[in-house]
Design an enzyme around this catalytic site. Sequence first.
Site, PDB file in Angstrom:
ATOM      1  N   GLU A 252       9.642  13.799   7.890  1.00 10.90           N
ATOM      2  CA  GLU A 252       8.554  12.869   7.593  1.00 10.90           C
ATOM      3  C   GLU A 252       7.570  12.839   8.756  1.00 10.90           C
ATOM      4  OE1 GLU A 252       9.052   8.443   8.117  1.00 10.90           O
ATOM      5  OE2 GLU A 252       8.923   8.503   5.925  1.00 10.90           O
TER       6      GLU A 252
ATOM      7  N   GLU B 182       3.749   0.953   2.035  1.00  7.65           N
ATOM      8  CA  GLU B 182       4.628  -0.174   1.716  1.00  7.65           C
ATOM      9  C   GLU B 182       4.407  -1.345   2.666  1.00  7.65           C
ATOM     10  OE1 GLU B 182       8.548   2.149   1.145  1.00  7.65           O
ATOM     11  OE2 GLU B 182       7.494   2.009  -0.759  1.00  7.65           O
TER      12      GLU B 182
ATOM     13  N   ASP C 294       0.808  -1.223   0.000  1.00  5.99           N
ATOM     14  CA  ASP C 294       0.000   0.000   0.000  1.00  5.99           C
ATOM     15  C   ASP C 294       0.844   1.277   0.000  1.00  5.99           C
ATOM     16  OD1 ASP C 294       0.914   0.264   2.615  1.00  5.99           O
ATOM     17  OD2 ASP C 294      -1.013  -0.190   3.557  1.00  5.99           O
TER      18      ASP C 294
HETATM   19  C1  BGC Z   1       6.516   5.611   3.022  1.00  7.81           C
HETATM   20  C2  BGC Z   1       6.129   5.763   1.554  1.00  7.81           C
HETATM   21  C3  BGC Z   1       7.074   6.729   0.865  1.00  7.81           C
HETATM   22  C4  BGC Z   1       8.529   6.360   1.114  1.00  7.81           C
HETATM   23  C5  BGC Z   1       9.492   7.415   0.606  1.00  7.81           C
HETATM   24  C6  BGC Z   1       7.964   5.215   3.112  1.00  7.81           C
HETATM   25  O1  BGC Z   1       8.313   5.069   4.444  1.00  7.81           O
HETATM   26  O2  BGC Z   1       5.705   4.636   3.628  1.00  7.81           O
HETATM   27  O3  BGC Z   1       4.818   6.258   1.465  1.00  7.81           O
HETATM   28  O4  BGC Z   1       6.790   6.737  -0.501  1.00  7.81           O
HETATM   29  O5  BGC Z   1       8.741   6.220   2.499  1.00  7.81           O
HETATM   30  O6  BGC Z   1       9.200   8.674   1.123  1.00  7.81           O
END
Ligand code: BGC
Length: 361
Positions: A319, A167, A164
Amino acid sequence: MSAPSTVLADASIRVISEGQAPSGAYVASPNFSQYGFAWLRDGAYCALAMDAVGEQESAARFHRWATDVVLGERDQISRVVAALDRGDEVAPGMMLPTRYTLDGEREGVDPDDAWPNFQLDGYGTWLFALERHMGDASPDDATSEAVELAASYLAASWRMPCYDYWEEFGDRLHTSTLAAIAAGLRAAGRILGRGAFLEEAATIMEFVHRECVVDGAFVKGPDDPRVDASLLSLATPFQLVGVEDPLVRATVQRIRSELVSPTGGVRRYVGDTYFGGSPWLLLTAWLGWHLRIAGDDEGYLAARAWVEGHAGQSGWMAEQITDEPQDPASVAPWVERWGAAANPLLWSHAKYLLMESEVPA
Ligand code: BGC
């Protein structure tokens, strides 16, 4: 301390610009050990944001990169689509990856390895962002071919379980993934004037309405009744369902009551343990963007204040912020493994710019 919003908007444009490789790819994060790749999901949102703030040349370079990536997958897409059309089973390792090197190459992973790399949403989000970028312009030959390839791939494969947005849960279907695919197919149908892709998008949305609704709200997936913050995408930006639709309102209500931290940051879903399942800047900005479009100024301003209050002094947006974890015991193991959460994260900045831009949805 929160910086004035114009300073953060400038910082955001700078972070995204500096994170764009000469190839046109956007790196997920320039300095987090695991994120030195270009994800289609993250990149598509960066391109949407750059278009929204008048940086069309940056978005154009990303779309040329993504077009070349998809054209480079021509043979693999043909094989997969042919196999699925015949009704054959296709192993996840045969499917396209979710991320590429900044030069548009595959990472050289074992093709039998079904690791989180098989995710369909990024290709749909890319098509959606591409249509936004193109406006009424006609596609050139390379763009037409890449759109046709990506849309055929999605139309053939959307019933396959894949990993998803986060991930995870690779053995299931996911509402947000289906939404991105439907949005992408709709965009492709309009770009190419192809009714079949529009019809497939409608079929996916019928499935979503039938299988992905519990108690009057959208849920994480047909097999998962939890709410997930990425469900916002159904309305914002994909406009597959209107912001005023009772299903969307009920979903947003669940996000606000179940996923918002004590100080107002938005988490991914209940039960998340990645870096403690903490509030994410991009999700809080996404909620603010949605609420702004829905006319809830109070909610929008509260989300904006939280994001701005959690940006670093340099204007960087991480993030996630790990001082309000839902699972405190699972912060340290991730920090020990990979260091502090990614900072800056390009698509945190993208969502901030989208929230702050005047462009509706
Ligand atoms: C997130 C993804 C994202 C990726 C890179 C992952 O930890 O779950 O949604 O695309 O990081 O930012």
